[in-house]
Design a protein around this motif. Sequence first.
Motif, PDB file in Angstrom:
ATOM      1  N   ARG A   1       0.834  -1.206   0.000  1.00  0.00           N
ATOM      2  CA  ARG A   1       0.000   0.000   0.000  1.00  0.00           C
ATOM      3  C   ARG A   1       0.865   1.250   0.000  1.00  0.00           C
ATOM      4  O   ARG A   1       2.054   1.217   0.268  1.00  0.00           O
ATOM      5  CB  ARG A   1      -0.888   0.001   1.245  1.00  0.00           C
TER       6      ARG A   1
ATOM      7  N   SER B   1      -4.384   2.451  -4.942  1.00  0.00           N
ATOM      8  CA  SER B   1      -4.314   1.029  -5.251  1.00  0.00           C
ATOM      9  C   SER B   1      -5.450   0.589  -6.148  1.00  0.00           C
ATOM     10  O   SER B   1      -6.492   1.230  -6.198  1.00  0.00           O
ATOM     11  CB  SER B   1      -4.393   0.210  -3.956  1.00  0.00           C
TER      12      SER B   1
ATOM     13  N   LYS C   1      -5.879  -3.432   0.690  1.00  0.00           N
ATOM     14  CA  LYS C   1      -6.890  -2.585   1.318  1.00  0.00           C
ATOM     15  C   LYS C   1      -8.152  -3.357   1.667  1.00  0.00           C
ATOM     16  O   LYS C   1      -8.895  -2.961   2.546  1.00  0.00           O
ATOM     17  CB  LYS C   1      -7.266  -1.436   0.381  1.00  0.00           C
TER      18      LYS C   1
END
Length: 170
Positions: free
Chosen positions: A20, A94, A106
């Motif tokens: 991330r 993302s 996520k």
Amino acid sequence: MSLYLDIILKNYFNFNGRARRKEFWSYFLVHIIVLLFCYVIHSYIFFLYLILTLCPTLGVGIRRLHDTGRSGWWILAMNSPVFFIYYYFMFLDSDISANIYGESPKDSYMDRIMRDNQPENNINNENIINKNSSFKLSSFDPEKIFGNEALVQVIIIVVIILSIIISKNF
């Protein structure tokens, strides 16, 4: 700081998967601070730290590129005159869903369960679009084009080392 230590200790040679934005930028910030601190102490310590952290830095960069849906080859842009493209990709959000590099970091466990349990009432448009064509996007496999990813990682490290050596001579 904990993300930095996780990358250094647990993901030292990890070039697969996704990272991330938070993981990349936390590592990058602490890495720059430690680099500056090492440079203030002594230039040999600076270069030693730089060499020791080359693999985790490349690894988190490649995983971050994977998270945006791009190949790890884009990390070569970091050492070129168009380095701003690399950092532009680092700022991008993302991919929400899974891509060829893995599940989205996520997504929570419940998000994946809810998405998997939704009924599919819609027609699969990909089959309709690709019905008459000989090339199907769903059959695209980067492994067939680039071969082994370990080879790609070795090439990237060699190119970076050669660029450092060449820049020192000029």
